[in-house]
Design a protein around this motif. Structure first.
Motif, PDB file in Angstrom:
ATOM      1  N   GLU A 253     -12.474   0.181   0.918  1.00 17.28           N
ATOM      2  CA  GLU A 253     -13.237   1.051   0.024  1.00 17.28           C
ATOM      3  C   GLU A 253     -14.660   0.575  -0.212  1.00 17.28           C
ATOM      4  OE1 GLU A 253     -10.851   1.224  -3.506  1.00 17.28           O
ATOM      5  OE2 GLU A 253      -9.357   2.514  -2.563  1.00 17.28           O
TER       6      GLU A 253
ATOM      7  N   HIS B 249       0.858  -1.186   0.000  1.00 14.32           N
ATOM      8  CA  HIS B 249       0.000   0.000   0.000  1.00 14.32           C
ATOM      9  C   HIS B 249       0.891   1.232   0.000  1.00 14.32           C
ATOM     10  CE1 HIS B 249      -3.349  -2.372   2.270  1.00 14.32           C
ATOM     11  NE2 HIS B 249      -3.140  -2.838   1.048  1.00 14.32           N
TER      12      HIS B 249
ATOM     13  N   ARG C 198      -3.327   2.972  -1.095  1.00 17.72           N
ATOM     14  CA  ARG C 198      -3.712   2.396  -2.385  1.00 17.72           C
ATOM     15  C   ARG C 198      -2.769   1.239  -2.717  1.00 17.72           C
ATOM     16  NH1 ARG C 198      -8.215   3.239  -3.943  1.00 17.72           N
ATOM     17  NH2 ARG C 198      -7.628   2.933  -6.082  1.00 17.72           N
TER      18      ARG C 198
ATOM     19  N   CYS D 240     -11.153  -6.265  -8.630  1.00 17.75           N
ATOM     20  CA  CYS D 240     -10.048  -5.828  -7.775  1.00 17.75           C
ATOM     21  C   CYS D 240      -8.904  -6.834  -7.768  1.00 17.75           C
ATOM     22  CB  CYS D 240     -10.551  -5.613  -6.353  1.00 17.75           C
ATOM     23  SG  CYS D 240      -9.231  -5.196  -5.198  1.00 17.75           S
TER      24      CYS D 240
ATOM     25  N   VAL E  59      -7.381  -3.312   0.541  1.00 16.84           N
ATOM     26  CA  VAL E  59      -7.781  -2.053  -0.087  1.00 16.84           C
ATOM     27  C   VAL E  59      -9.238  -2.145  -0.539  1.00 16.84           C
ATOM     28  CG1 VAL E  59      -7.417  -0.549  -2.085  1.00 16.84           C
ATOM     29  CG2 VAL E  59      -5.466  -1.332  -0.748  1.00 16.84           C
TER      30      VAL E  59
END
Length: 156
Positions: A114, A50, A54, A126, A110
């Motif tokens: 989200e 990350h 992100r 993803c 992540v």
């Protein structure tokens, strides 16, 4: 050249060529070997970390691009999402060889940060950049759904 980085909440300074891939700085200079080398071309996801929250492929990211940003490796992931994912990974018996697992978990973390209720399509989109040579994709999807349910306090 000295680069100042923040890795897993800790400020570090490393003497490296700024073009050195972040993956090698993490593994060789900082001893954080949980992030794996897979393909070296950002195609397999084994090197996922990350950067500022992100998912990023550390095998192609120059270390200089991480300067002044928050880098988190599998060793530094913590909190409810991380605990839910680890538990779900174990309960669904996801790992076989285990090589890709740190990258898989980093991408899944992540996603869940989200999207608290991802659909199969959300998960597939993803996770599509993470290759599992053992083909545990169905178990990975189930584990992500299980972790999402756990985070909401629902049945697993």
């Amino acid at each position: 050249m000295a680069l100042d980085l923040e890795v897993n909440g800790r400020r570090v300074s490393v003497e490296v060529d700024p073009a050195t891939p972040l993956l090698w700085v993490l593994r060789e200079n900082l001893g954080l070997t949980g992030t794996k080398f897979g393909c070296g071309a950002a195609q397999c996801g084994a090197c996922t970390v990350h950067v500022d929250g992100r998912a990023a492929r550390s095998c192609v990211m120059p270390a200089s691009a991480a300067a002044g940003r928050r880098v988190t490796t599998i060793e530094g992931v913590e909190g409810g999402v991380a605990k839910a994912l680890v538990s779900a990974w174990i309960e669904e018996d996801v790992p076989q060889c285990g090589y890709c697992q740190s990258g898989q978990v980093m991408s899944a973390a992540v996603l869940l940060a989200e999207n608290a209720s991802p659909s199969d399509a959300d998960i597939d989109a993803c996770m599509s950049g993470n290759v599992c040579r053992c083909a545990t994709y169905v178990r990975i999807r189930r584990a992500i759904h299980r972790a999402a349910a756990s985070l909401k306090g629902g049945p697993r």
